[in-house]
Design a protein around this motif. Structure first.
Motif, PDB file in Angstrom:
ATOM      1  N   ALA B  14       1.045  -1.298   0.148  1.00 19.03           N
ATOM      2  CA  ALA B  14      -0.083  -0.047   0.067  1.00 19.03           C
ATOM      3  C   ALA B  14       1.017   1.455  -0.049  1.00 19.03           C
ATOM      4  O   ALA B  14       0.240   1.935  -1.065  1.00 19.03           O
ATOM      5  CB  ALA B  14      -0.995   0.382   1.530  1.00 19.03           C
ATOM      6  N   ARG B  15       2.369   0.805   0.357  1.00 19.80           N
ATOM      7  CA  ARG B  15       2.641   2.846   1.273  1.00 19.80           C
ATOM      8  C   ARG B  15       4.129   2.485   0.146  1.00 19.80           C
ATOM      9  O   ARG B  15       4.243   3.677   0.204  1.00 19.80           O
ATOM     10  CB  ARG B  15       3.425   2.640   2.442  1.00 19.80           C
ATOM     11  N   VAL B  16       4.231   2.205  -0.674  1.00 21.99           N
ATOM     12  CA  VAL B  16       5.829   1.533  -1.911  1.00 21.99           C
ATOM     13  C   VAL B  16       5.514   2.849  -2.824  1.00 21.99           C
ATOM     14  O   VAL B  16       6.778   3.794  -2.378  1.00 21.99           O
ATOM     15  CB  VAL B  16       6.091   0.390  -2.046  1.00 21.99           C
ATOM     16  N   ARG B  17       4.949   3.153  -3.188  1.00 20.62           N
ATOM     17  CA  ARG B  17       3.974   4.183  -4.376  1.00 20.62           C
ATOM     18  C   ARG B  17       4.312   4.868  -3.722  1.00 20.62           C
ATOM     19  O   ARG B  17       5.193   5.949  -4.164  1.00 20.62           O
ATOM     20  CB  ARG B  17       3.380   3.452  -4.903  1.00 20.62           C
ATOM     21  N   PRO B  18       3.722   5.616  -2.906  1.00 17.35           N
ATOM     22  CA  PRO B  18       3.743   6.596  -2.572  1.00 17.35           C
ATOM     23  C   PRO B  18       4.730   7.067  -2.281  1.00 17.35           C
ATOM     24  O   PRO B  18       5.175   8.166  -1.686  1.00 17.35           O
ATOM     25  CB  PRO B  18       2.824   6.878  -1.211  1.00 17.35           C
ATOM     26  N   MET B  19       5.151   6.302  -0.738  1.00 15.72           N
ATOM     27  CA  MET B  19       7.024   6.475  -0.402  1.00 15.72           C
ATOM     28  C   MET B  19       7.371   6.782  -1.108  1.00 15.72           C
ATOM     29  O   MET B  19       9.290   7.748  -1.363  1.00 15.72           O
ATOM     30  CB  MET B  19       7.099   5.662   0.186  1.00 15.72           C
ATOM     31  N   ARG B  20       7.624   6.516  -2.380  1.00 14.35           N
ATOM     32  CA  ARG B  20       8.578   6.768  -3.586  1.00 14.35           C
ATOM     33  C   ARG B  20       8.739   7.333  -4.189  1.00 14.35           C
ATOM     34  O   ARG B  20       9.371   8.377  -4.623  1.00 14.35           O
ATOM     35  CB  ARG B  20       8.630   5.520  -4.745  1.00 14.35           C
ATOM     36  N   ARG B  21       7.550   7.685  -4.578  1.00 13.10           N
ATOM     37  CA  ARG B  21       7.787   9.802  -4.905  1.00 13.10           C
ATOM     38  C   ARG B  21       7.666  10.885  -3.526  1.00 13.10           C
ATOM     39  O   ARG B  21       8.504  11.586  -4.523  1.00 13.10           O
ATOM     40  CB  ARG B  21       5.490   9.793  -5.142  1.00 13.10           C
ATOM     41  N   VAL B  22       7.451  10.135  -2.643  1.00 20.91           N
ATOM     42  CA  VAL B  22       8.160  11.338  -1.746  1.00 20.91           C
ATOM     43  C   VAL B  22       9.814  11.028  -1.988  1.00 20.91           C
ATOM     44  O   VAL B  22      10.167  12.111  -1.308  1.00 20.91           O
ATOM     45  CB  VAL B  22       7.197  10.419   0.094  1.00 20.91           C
ATOM     46  N   ALA B  23      10.517  10.059  -1.814  1.00 21.35           N
ATOM     47  CA  ALA B  23      11.974  10.066  -2.371  1.00 21.35           C
ATOM     48  C   ALA B  23      12.120  10.636  -2.535  1.00 21.35           C
ATOM     49  O   ALA B  23      13.611  11.992  -2.757  1.00 21.35           O
ATOM     50  CB  ALA B  23      12.272   8.479  -1.834  1.00 21.35           C
ATOM     51  N   PHE B  24      11.505  10.702  -3.718  1.00 16.85           N
ATOM     52  CA  PHE B  24      11.909  10.904  -5.038  1.00 16.85           C
ATOM     53  C   PHE B  24      12.036  13.007  -4.889  1.00 16.85           C
ATOM     54  O   PHE B  24      13.048  12.979  -5.352  1.00 16.85           O
ATOM     55  CB  PHE B  24      11.247  10.837  -6.289  1.00 16.85           C
ATOM     56  N   VAL B  25      11.354  13.027  -4.543  1.00 19.05           N
ATOM     57  CA  VAL B  25      11.214  14.337  -4.299  1.00 19.05           C
ATOM     58  C   VAL B  25      12.572  15.175  -4.165  1.00 19.05           C
ATOM     59  O   VAL B  25      12.773  16.194  -3.932  1.00 19.05           O
ATOM     60  CB  VAL B  25       9.485  14.677  -4.104  1.00 19.05           C
ATOM     61  N   VAL B  26      12.584  14.126  -2.846  1.00 18.74           N
ATOM     62  CA  VAL B  26      13.430  14.700  -1.462  1.00 18.74           C
ATOM     63  C   VAL B  26      15.171  14.769  -2.971  1.00 18.74           C
ATOM     64  O   VAL B  26      16.086  15.128  -2.710  1.00 18.74           O
ATOM     65  CB  VAL B  26      13.728  14.385  -0.726  1.00 18.74           C
ATOM     66  N   VAL B  27      15.660  13.204  -3.014  1.00 23.70           N
ATOM     67  CA  VAL B  27      17.272  13.085  -3.679  1.00 23.70           C
ATOM     68  C   VAL B  27      16.780  13.054  -5.147  1.00 23.70           C
ATOM     69  O   VAL B  27      17.824  13.326  -5.666  1.00 23.70           O
ATOM     70  CB  VAL B  27      17.229  11.554  -3.660  1.00 23.70           C
ATOM     71  N   ARG B  28      15.194  13.557  -6.343  1.00 20.06           N
ATOM     72  CA  ARG B  28      15.479  13.876  -7.493  1.00 20.06           C
ATOM     73  C   ARG B  28      16.298  12.619  -8.853  1.00 20.06           C
ATOM     74  O   ARG B  28      16.745  13.093  -9.387  1.00 20.06           O
ATOM     75  CB  ARG B  28      16.220  15.189  -7.569  1.00 20.06           C
ATOM     76  N   ASP B  29      15.933  11.481  -8.129  1.00 18.86           N
ATOM     77  CA  ASP B  29      15.999  10.325  -8.860  1.00 18.86           C
ATOM     78  C   ASP B  29      15.734   9.707  -8.800  1.00 18.86           C
ATOM     79  O   ASP B  29      15.215   8.432  -7.300  1.00 18.86           O
ATOM     80  CB  ASP B  29      17.782  10.342  -8.814  1.00 18.86           C
TER      81      ASP B  29
END
Lengths: 275, 161
Positions: B14-29
């Motif tokens: 349930a959480r992996v995809r939304p969390m990957r978006r959050v992480a992406f915004v921070v790391v930009r990759d």
């Protein structure tokens, strides 16, 4: 452009660019199981422990005003970067030198049995102990590996555990020996490689400390030490402060609150009863 | 009360995809974001026996954000830029990449944006996750939004000329 428009634009762009997921839960489980195993076998992890000596406690209990006089406090900022044992020793000595008012300062490396070791063997020290002594106070900072942290709480019975967001604190009974500890385990070291890749082999890590007090949410370890000492002197209590917001996260309604857990290393929590 | 392994799997899915978006915004990759999320879930898995249902979300978010910020600090000395570089990696124009505007924000502001705008957290929740004051969350959000608006306006002007 409104906030919601920016939100929508971000979401649209993310949806458009998002690649398929590669991650899978089995890989997470496997890595997690391995990590648990490493922890339970006591593989090395970095830790910082502050012990405010037993000498403080009796004075506090008696309400001795002299005991409330603040000891020399540190203002030096210890960088939140990994340091070698030698660098660590230097920092501990500098910390004392810059406070100025200590009668004596002793920094020693110890092996697992508590015997002092010297020279090149200090690379293999199980812990470093810096003891700062003033006329009224003795403060000891212990930098140790996780496996050496006393976790059973026998000498620090936690009479009233308090849970707060992201860290655990408890008022410690000051009858007899009183101890204040600051603890941090930012990473684990496993036979040559660091689980957190930024930490090189052989490095010790001092990271930011986080106090339980709202006004000291983010301070350097040194500042945390100072605050902890201040807390001891002003609150009639000794306060244990667990660091590392991720690893030490404990919910306010945790079942374990209220139990005689004493000082808890979260990874070890499952290894003994807190009820 | 501990939750079961099956619960963990459901939580992960349930959480992996939304969390990957959050992480992406921070790391930009995206690759880095996936690593970050994987590491964060490992931390959650290790703590799972003692993480309660109500706290798993917050635990995960904190793990993701902390891991992402650590990664940014570790991988490069990142400096916020006033303007997005005109030529992005792989030769794509920055104008073609709406997410390139994130480069105008420093990592900490990106973390606030990720939690407030993508994860829809309140100011209070965001402050708790990031361990900063609510005032800091508000000011960081306002600054980030202002920068994003300025950049969007400037891009619009450039596109119109």
């Amino acid at each position: 452009m409104t906030e919601s428009e920016i939100r929508d634009q971000l979401n649209l762009a993310l949806s458009a660019q998002e690649p398929p997921l590669r991650a899978d839960v089995h890989a997470v489980r496997t890595a997690g199981v391995r990590r648990r195993r490493r922890r339970t076998t006591g593989v090395v992890a970095a830790a910082v422990v502050l012990v405010a000596s037993a000498a403080l406690a009796p004075g506090l209990l008696r309400g001795d005003e002299h005991a409330r006089d603040r000891p020399p406090t540190a203002t030096t900022s210890i960088p939140s970067t990994p340091s070698t044992p030698a660098e660590l020793a230097t920092r501990l000595e500098q910390l004392a030198a810059e406070t100025g008012d200590w009668e004596s300062v002793r920094v020693v490396a110890e092996d697992a049995q508590g015997f002092a070791i010297d020279g090149a063997d200090r690379q293999f020290a199980s812990r470093w102990k810096a003891t700062y002594t003033s006329p009224d106070h003795v403060v000891t900072i212990i930098v140790t590996h996780q496996s050496d942290i006393p976790v059973t709480g026998t000498d620090t019975s936690c009479t009233a555990p308090l849970e707060f967001y992201g860290a655990t604190s408890c008022k410690v009974s000051t009858s007899g020996a009183g101890v204040v500890r600051l603890l941090e385990r930012p990473s684990a070291y496993d036979g040559g490689s660091w689980i957190i890749p930024s930490k090189p082999p052989g490095a010790w890590t001092i990271r930011q400390a986080t106090s339980f007090r709202d006004d000291v949410l983010s301070v350097s370890v040194t500042e945390g030490v100072r605050r902890a000492v201040d807390a001891v002197l002003s609150d009639d209590t000794l306060t244990a402060i667990a660091l590392d917001p991720v690893l030490d996260f404990t919910d306010r309604s945790d079942d374990e609150s209220g139990g005689p857990c004493g000082w808890i290393v979260p990874e070890q929590r499952d290894n003994y009863s807190c009820s | 009360m501990s939750t079961s392994t099956d619960d963990f799997e459901a939580f992960y899915l349930a959480r992996v995809r939304p969390m990957r978006r959050v992480a992406f915004v921070v790391v930009r990759d995206w690759d880095a974001a996936e690593d970050v999320v994987q590491q964060a879930f490992v931390k959650v898995y290790v703590a799972w026996p003692r993480v309660r249902r109500g706290t798993a979300e917050a635990y995960l978010r904190r793990a993701v954000v902390n891991t992402a910020l650590s990664r940014v600090r570790r991988t490069k000395r990142e400096v916020a830029v006033a303007e997005v570089p005109e030529v992005a990696v792989d030769g794509a124009d920055a104008a073609d990449d709406p997410l390139a505007i994130l480069a105008v924000l420093p990592p900490a502001q990106r973390a606030v944006v990720a939690l407030r705008l993508l994860d829809d957290l309140s100011v209070t929740e965001t402050a708790r996750i990031l361990r900063i004051s609510e005032g800091a969350v508000k000011s960081q959000t306002a600054r980030a939004l202002a920068k994003l608006r300025d950049h969007a306006t400037a891009s619009g002007r450039d596109a119109g000329t």
